[in-house]
Design an enzyme around this catalytic site. Sequence first.
Site, PDB file in Angstrom:
ATOM      1  N   HIS A  17      48.154 133.481  30.884  1.00  0.00           N
ATOM      2  CA  HIS A  17      49.247 133.252  29.923  1.00  0.00           C
ATOM      3  C   HIS A  17      50.312 134.350  30.052  1.00  0.00           C
ATOM      4  O   HIS A  17      51.518 134.064  30.017  1.00  0.00           O
ATOM      5  CB  HIS A  17      48.732 133.334  28.469  1.00  0.00           C
ATOM      6  N   LYS A  41      40.675 121.783  18.322  1.00  0.00           N
ATOM      7  CA  LYS A  41      39.711 122.487  19.179  1.00  0.00           C
ATOM      8  C   LYS A  41      38.927 123.410  18.288  1.00  0.00           C
ATOM      9  O   LYS A  41      39.410 123.802  17.224  1.00  0.00           O
ATOM     10  CB  LYS A  41      40.453 123.397  20.166  1.00  0.00           C
ATOM     11  N   ARG A  90      47.906 125.003  36.302  1.00  0.00           N
ATOM     12  CA  ARG A  90      46.865 125.641  37.128  1.00  0.00           C
ATOM     13  C   ARG A  90      46.432 124.698  38.228  1.00  0.00           C
ATOM     14  O   ARG A  90      46.770 124.843  39.364  1.00  0.00           O
ATOM     15  CB  ARG A  90      45.632 125.982  36.262  1.00  0.00           C
ATOM     16  N   SER A 128      41.233 129.926  28.461  1.00  0.00           N
ATOM     17  CA  SER A 128      40.651 130.591  27.281  1.00  0.00           C
ATOM     18  C   SER A 128      39.189 130.187  27.123  1.00  0.00           C
ATOM     19  O   SER A 128      38.351 130.990  26.710  1.00  0.00           O
ATOM     20  CB  SER A 128      41.432 130.223  26.023  1.00  0.00           C
TER      21      SER A 128
HETATM   22  P1  ADP Z   1      46.690 124.524  25.410  1.00  0.00           P
HETATM   23  O1  ADP Z   1      48.153 124.674  25.364  1.00  0.00           O
HETATM   24  O2  ADP Z   1      46.254 123.335  26.207  1.00  0.00           O
HETATM   25  O3  ADP Z   1      46.028 124.669  24.088  1.00  0.00           O
HETATM   26  P2  ADP Z   1      46.404 127.200  26.138  1.00  0.00           P
HETATM   27  O4  ADP Z   1      46.778 127.559  24.791  1.00  0.00           O
HETATM   28  O5  ADP Z   1      45.225 127.921  26.723  1.00  0.00           O
HETATM   29  O6  ADP Z   1      46.111 125.695  26.285  1.00  0.00           O
HETATM   30  O7  ADP Z   1      47.579 127.380  27.175  1.00  0.00           O
HETATM   31  C1  ADP Z   1      48.959 127.467  26.861  1.00  0.00           C
HETATM   32  C2  ADP Z   1      49.749 127.270  28.127  1.00  0.00           C
HETATM   33  O8  ADP Z   1      49.331 128.218  29.098  1.00  0.00           O
HETATM   34  C3  ADP Z   1      49.547 125.890  28.789  1.00  0.00           C
HETATM   35  O9  ADP Z   1      50.780 125.484  29.370  1.00  0.00           O
HETATM   36  C4  ADP Z   1      48.558 126.164  29.878  1.00  0.00           C
HETATM   37  O10 ADP Z   1      48.677 125.253  30.956  1.00  0.00           O
HETATM   38  C5  ADP Z   1      49.006 127.564  30.304  1.00  0.00           C
HETATM   39  N1  ADP Z   1      47.940 128.277  30.976  1.00  0.00           N
HETATM   40  C6  ADP Z   1      46.689 128.493  30.533  1.00  0.00           C
HETATM   41  N2  ADP Z   1      45.959 129.170  31.431  1.00  0.00           N
HETATM   42  C7  ADP Z   1      46.792 129.413  32.490  1.00  0.00           C
HETATM   43  C8  ADP Z   1      46.638 130.059  33.763  1.00  0.00           C
HETATM   44  N3  ADP Z   1      45.490 130.594  34.133  1.00  0.00           N
HETATM   45  N4  ADP Z   1      47.718 130.105  34.581  1.00  0.00           N
HETATM   46  C9  ADP Z   1      48.877 129.518  34.203  1.00  0.00           C
HETATM   47  N5  ADP Z   1      49.079 128.893  33.043  1.00  0.00           N
HETATM   48  C10 ADP Z   1      48.066 128.830  32.193  1.00  0.00           C
END
Ligand code: ADP
Length: 174
Positions: A17, A41, A90, A128
């Site tokens: 992130h 979630k 990803r 996460s």
């Molecule tokens: P979500 O938005 O699906 O609840 P997250 O909060 O973990 O998931 O992720 C927020 C944003 O960060 C999303 O666009 C997700 O694709 C991106 N993201 C999460 N992990 C990574 C990573 N390892 N590399 C690049 N982007 C990521």
Amino acid sequence: MVKAIFPGSFDPIHYGHIDIALRAAQLFNEVIVAVYDRPLKNLIFSPEERIALVEKSFEGHPSIKVMGYSGLTVDFCHRVGAQVVVRGLRVFSDFESEFRMALANHRLAPDVEMVMLITNEEHTFLSSTTVREIASLGGDVTTMVPPHVNEALKARFAQMSETQQMNHMKSLRD
Ligand code: ADP
């Protein structure tokens, strides 16, 4: 002036992130890391805790702000005057869900553009969920999250295992 938001649950924030937010900050005048309050979630950190962990991760980066939000992401964009939603990609399977979400958001708000940034290859596997799973089993996540997040994870899982032990003792007693 182009303002972007980078929305997500950040439960907890990790280096994947952080990399996306820092790269977005090179492209846009202001980036708001938008912490979604109640996703569908199971969360281990409250909205306030997740916001505090994100804030600490971007100390010293004045063009990156952190805000909590609820409701539709595009409504939040309109509220704060953002023209862009940044998402990270990803693996190929991320593309399909992001593609659908981008089309739905565009239907709701044609004035808001979605911008996808491809992950840095060293973070491809990072999510996460992976961080939480490893940390819950006592594994080392120091290469995946900043030190303050590592400390928060340790404290949370220690607290959770204490509660579980107390409940187990109670059920043996009752
Ligand atoms: P979500 O938005 O699906 O609840 P997250 O909060 O973990 O998931 O992720 C927020 C944003 O960060 C999303 O666009 C997700 O694709 C991106 N993201 C999460 N992990 C990574 C990573 N390892 N590399 C690049 N982007 C990521």
